[in-house]
Enzyme design. Structure first.
Site, PDB file in Angstrom:
ATOM      1  N   ASP A 193      30.236  45.347  95.068  1.00  0.00           N
ATOM      2  CA  ASP A 193      29.542  45.353  93.764  1.00  0.00           C
ATOM      3  C   ASP A 193      29.552  46.770  93.183  1.00  0.00           C
ATOM      4  O   ASP A 193      29.703  47.749  93.921  1.00  0.00           O
ATOM      5  CB  ASP A 193      28.102  44.851  93.933  1.00  0.00           C
ATOM      6  N   GLU A 194      29.394  46.866  91.873  1.00  0.00           N
ATOM      7  CA  GLU A 194      29.358  48.152  91.158  1.00  0.00           C
ATOM      8  C   GLU A 194      30.601  48.998  91.469  1.00  0.00           C
ATOM      9  O   GLU A 194      30.510  50.219  91.685  1.00  0.00           O
ATOM     10  CB  GLU A 194      28.081  48.944  91.512  1.00  0.00           C
ATOM     11  N   GLY A 205      32.516  42.699  83.267  1.00  0.00           N
ATOM     12  CA  GLY A 205      31.725  42.427  82.067  1.00  0.00           C
ATOM     13  C   GLY A 205      30.718  43.535  81.848  1.00  0.00           C
ATOM     14  O   GLY A 205      30.713  44.539  82.581  1.00  0.00           O
ATOM     15  N   SER A 206      29.868  43.370  80.846  1.00  0.00           N
ATOM     16  CA  SER A 206      28.858  44.389  80.516  1.00  0.00           C
ATOM     17  C   SER A 206      27.675  44.290  81.475  1.00  0.00           C
ATOM     18  O   SER A 206      27.653  43.420  82.355  1.00  0.00           O
ATOM     19  CB  SER A 206      28.351  44.148  79.091  1.00  0.00           C
ATOM     20  N   SER A 219      25.569  40.734  82.317  1.00  0.00           N
ATOM     21  CA  SER A 219      26.463  39.606  82.044  1.00  0.00           C
ATOM     22  C   SER A 219      26.533  38.623  83.214  1.00  0.00           C
ATOM     23  O   SER A 219      27.165  37.575  83.100  1.00  0.00           O
ATOM     24  CB  SER A 219      27.871  40.133  81.716  1.00  0.00           C
ATOM     25  N   GLY A 220      25.903  38.966  84.329  1.00  0.00           N
ATOM     26  CA  GLY A 220      25.896  38.033  85.464  1.00  0.00           C
ATOM     27  C   GLY A 220      26.965  38.311  86.496  1.00  0.00           C
ATOM     28  O   GLY A 220      27.319  37.423  87.275  1.00  0.00           O
ATOM     29  N   LYS A 221      27.451  39.534  86.548  1.00  0.00           N
ATOM     30  CA  LYS A 221      28.478  39.885  87.535  1.00  0.00           C
ATOM     31  C   LYS A 221      27.936  39.745  88.962  1.00  0.00           C
ATOM     32  O   LYS A 221      28.558  39.133  89.818  1.00  0.00           O
ATOM     33  CB  LYS A 221      28.966  41.328  87.332  1.00  0.00           C
ATOM     34  N   THR A 222      26.762  40.329  89.178  1.00  0.00           N
ATOM     35  CA  THR A 222      26.194  40.283  90.531  1.00  0.00           C
ATOM     36  C   THR A 222      25.821  38.849  90.910  1.00  0.00           C
ATOM     37  O   THR A 222      26.063  38.422  92.037  1.00  0.00           O
ATOM     38  CB  THR A 222      24.972  41.225  90.623  1.00  0.00           C
TER      39      THR A 222
END
Ligand code: ADP
Ligand code: MG
Length: 195
Positions: free
Chosen positions: A93-94, A21-22, A25-28
């Site tokens: 992550d990332e 997601g951008s 957006s709550g990925k982490t």
């Protein structure tokens, strides 16, 4: 949807989950949520992030809401393989900042029985697919696209807009440099930049 102790894993085979997601957006947050549940299930977990991204903390993965969990910064994907041996659940992550070898590494981890949870930006600030993310999405068993709130319209945002003038593909930053935008607002703002 994601069983912490799956029957699949009993076969010695794992799988790959991608969270994309951008920015904002709550990925982490989602990565941390899944990993914390795995911890509750008494699984051995390890989280990695690229050394490039030490924005908030050297040793932690941190969300924009200041949620955090311990992580190991690594310079390249092959290090993840070496350091994952004794763990059952691997968080990354990332992932957009890693080179394409991250794809083979994730496959190898999953093939050797690990649950691999990878989070990363699906698009760069120009709206183009970001680094290895499209390939990771292709090889994953599960892909979750999360969305932010458009900072102009309050609607659903799937784009990351760079507010500052800089043409480098990688420019680490936060709300001072980036904002989440809906498709409509992203088009508007890019038209303005060109004029
Ligand atoms: P990501 O890893 O995708 O960049 P994070 O998990 O770090 O996202 O942060 C998500 C948090 O960011 C949300 O829970 C919210 O508190 C905060 N946030 C700030 N700006 C926005 C926005 N425009 N839309 C959604 N959440 C936002
Ligand atoms: Mg994040």
């Amino acid at each position: 949807m994601f069983l912490e102790r799956s029957i699949n894993q009993a076969d010695g085979i794992g799988w790959i989950e991608v969270i994309c997601g951008s920015m904002f957006s709550g990925k982490t947050e989602e990565l941390i949520r899944r990993v914390k549940r795995a911890k509750l299930a008494k699984q051995k977990i390890k989280i990695f992030k690229p050394k490039k991204d030490l924005r908030y903390d050297k040793k932690k993965v941190t969300s924009h809401d200041k949620n955090s969990i311990k992580s190991k910064p690594v310079s390249k994907p092959s290090k993840i393989l070496k350091l994952s041996e004794n763990f059952e659940v691997i968080g990354i992550d990332e992932a957009q900042f890693f080179d394409d070898s991250i794809v083979g590494v994730c496959n190898e981890l999953a093939n050797s029985g690990k649950r691999v949870i990878v989070a990363g930006l699906d698009m760069d600030y120009k709206g183009n697919p970001f680094g290895p993310m499209p390939n990771l999405m292709a090889i994953a068993e599960y892909v979750t696209k999360v969305h932010a709130v458009c900072s102009k319209s309050g609607k659903m945002a799937s784009y990351t807009n760079r507010i500052v003038a800089n043409e480098e593909l990688i420019l680490l930053g936060d709300t001072k440099k980036y904002q989440a935008l809906s498709r409509k607002e992203f088009i508007k703002s890019n038209t303005l930049k060109k004029t």
